[in-house]
Enzyme design. Structure first.
Site, PDB file in Angstrom:
ATOM      1  N   PHE A 377      -1.567  -7.793   0.791  1.00 17.27           N
ATOM      2  CA  PHE A 377      -0.716  -7.744  -0.394  1.00 17.27           C
ATOM      3  C   PHE A 377      -0.484  -6.333  -0.944  1.00 17.27           C
ATOM      4  CE2 PHE A 377      -3.759 -11.363  -0.582  1.00 17.27           C
ATOM      5  CZ  PHE A 377      -2.943 -12.283   0.044  1.00 17.27           C
ATOM      6  N   CYS A 378      -0.343  -5.363  -0.047  1.00 19.54           N
ATOM      7  CA  CYS A 378      -0.098  -3.971  -0.480  1.00 19.54           C
ATOM      8  C   CYS A 378      -1.194  -3.487  -1.428  1.00 19.54           C
ATOM      9  CB  CYS A 378       1.257  -3.805  -1.152  1.00 19.54           C
ATOM     10  SG  CYS A 378       2.618  -4.077  -0.040  1.00 19.54           S
ATOM     11  N   ALA A 379      -2.406  -3.941  -1.184  1.00 20.71           N
ATOM     12  CA  ALA A 379      -3.529  -3.501  -2.024  1.00 20.71           C
ATOM     13  C   ALA A 379      -4.773  -3.424  -1.133  1.00 20.71           C
ATOM     14  CB  ALA A 379      -3.725  -4.476  -3.180  1.00 20.71           C
TER      15      ALA A 379
END
Ligand SMILES: Cc1ncc(COP(=O)(O)O)c(C=O)c1O
Length: 473
Positions: A377-379
């Site tokens: 999730f782009c994290a």
């Protein structure tokens, strides 16, 4: 207001496309169940209707003199005012700069922020979306506040780092809400502390804005927010617009990061006088339709009331958490307590023991018509933290992925709710998860090593049936 199926259906009818059937692997058709709202959201009907009504009048903004140019300029500037009002900004002190999305907005702030020698540290955190981390790393010294084991911002570490870098912190850049766990940060308390330490604060509100009231406040208030970033495509207006709302005094000085048409007062061959904000920071022809769509979404959200939205989504979240807890061998990350559902967003990350998150997401999509997201999730730093990987384990994962093999990439499945989701949507998710866990799915899936994604044998999508521009040539 107690949640009822009827009330949820009423919200649902405000949206475009919720009942459109999509094909499943077995050839059946069913309405798509979108549980990927943290990534992007469907359009509100009011957005569609407003765009339809406005489009015949669409023309150039700002420099045109004809009627259509005037009405387009009016609509664009009206949208700017709507965003300022929606975020509780004071137009005398704040300006609204339209751009593509939150990522662009944060990158702009990173390039335009008035760092000074000796006061150039950005304090961000380990729970940020990459878009509120990498732009800072590229520009200046970036320090990450630590997290509690379950993934909340460690406010003691925040205080510690703020005093450790005493006088050097120029900006605190913190998410309003996590796109992974839905945790809310106490942004106004952090703002007070930041201001007390002589720093300013950015709240990345990409996740928060569709779900909670935001009040930036006046610059005189020690708890005010100096900058807020939002993306309209996460707020039911997917027409390519986002906004950076921030202190006018920051954007009144300095060169624009992207010079060009519209950013100037006057240009000679020798000299340039830059325009006042926000024009100085909006180079080129703007996305007028995006702004108009954004204003329409704001109008609808305001009419419903952010408190009602928060309440309904909390009840959806509590319902989902209660049901998920009954499925054995599912691990929920972050806060799994339904009793605290009103203290977080409806974003639930989970893992199913013994089944790849990639596979769970694939089966949900292909066989149950449920859209979720899986992975990191782009994290990435946040996911590694939540999964509790050691540095050695994280290094091993990194090396395998860099060697082109993502098949065992750590990650989670994420279900995220929007205003139009219903209890039936959650029931469908729960039933599907139970069946997946019992391996009651029919597809034979193969995994693509380079992406990690699973695809079932025999899947031949016929997009031309749904997408009008194909199949006509
Ligand atoms: C917390 C947060 N910040 C920033 C972003 C980036 O938003 P965008 O992709 O609209 O630029 C996202 C997107 O998921 C997000 O969740």
């Amino acid at each position: 207001m107690p949640i009822t199926h009827a009330a949820h259906s009423a919200y649902r009818s405000l949206f475009v496309g919720t009942e459109i059937p999509i094909p499943l692997l077995n050839g059946d058709l069913q309405p798509y169940i979108n549980l990927d709202n943290a990534a992007s959201t469907p359009a509100l009907r009011l957005v569609q209707d407003t765009i339809d009504a406005f489009l015949p009048y669409y023309s150039s903004v700002h420099r045109g003199t004809g009627y259509k140019s005037q009405i387009s300029t009016f609509a664009y500037e009206h949208a700017r005012q709507s965003v300022l009002n929606f975020l509780g900004a004071d137009p005398a002190e704040h300006t609204c700069i339209f751009g593509k999305n939150t990522t662009e907005a944060i990158n702009k702030l990173a390039r335009r922020f008035p760092f000074t020698p000796g006061r150039d540290v950005v304090l961000t955190s380990g729970m940020e979306h990459h878009s509120n981390d990498l732009p800072w790393r590229k520009i200046t010294q970036t320090v990450h506040v630590g997290l509690t084991p379950d993934g909340r911002l460690d406010e003691i570490d925040f205080d510690r780092k703020l005093s450790q870098f005493n006088g050097k912190v120029a900006l605190v850049a913190i998410t309003g809400a996590s796109n992974v766990t839905g945790f809310l940060n106490r942004i106004h308390i952090l703002a007070e502390k930041a201001h007390h330490a002589g720093a300013q604060i950015l709240a990345d509100c990409a996740q928060l804005a569709p779900h909670r009231k935001i009040d930036m406040g006046s610059l005189n208030d020690p708890a005010h927010l100096d900058y807020v970033t939002v993306s309209a495509h996460k707020m039911y207006a997917p027409f390519g617009t986002g906004a950076l709302v921030g202190r006018r005094d920051t954007f009144e000085v300095g060169d624009p990061d992207m010079p060009g048409g519209g950013t100037v007062e006057i240009v000679t061959l020798q000299d340039v006088v830059w325009a006042e904000p926000p024009d100085r920071d909006e180079a080129g022809s703007p996305n007028t339709l995006g702004a108009v769509a954004f204003a329409a979404a704001i109008k609808q959200l305001d009419a419903i009331g952010m408190d009602h939205i928060a309440e309904h989504e909390a009840q959806l979240t509590a319902y989902a958490l209660r049901k998920l807890a009954k499925i054995p061998r599912i691990r929920i990350y972050g806060d799994a307590d339904p009793g605290r559902a009103n203290q977080r967003l409806g974003v639930i990350p989970f893992e199913m023991e013994g089944i790849s998150h990639f596979l769970v997401a694939a089966v949900l999509g292909y066989e149950f018509g449920i859209g979720v997201r899986s992975g990191c999730f782009c994290a990435h730093p946040y996911i590694l933290h939540l999964l509790g990987l050691t540095t050695q384990e994280a290094d091993n994962v990194r090396n395998t992925m860099l060697a082109g093999d993502k098949s065992h990439m750590p990650g989670m499945v994420r279900a995220s709710f929007g205003l139009y989701n219903t209890l039936e949507d959650i029931d469908a998710l729960i039933d599907a998860l139970i069946r997946i866990q019992r391996r009651e799915f029919t597809g034979r899936y193969t995994q693509e090593k380079s992406t990690g994604a699973f695809e079932p044998e025999g899947w031949v999508p016929s997009f031309e049936k749904s997408y009008p521009l194909t199949g006509t040539e």
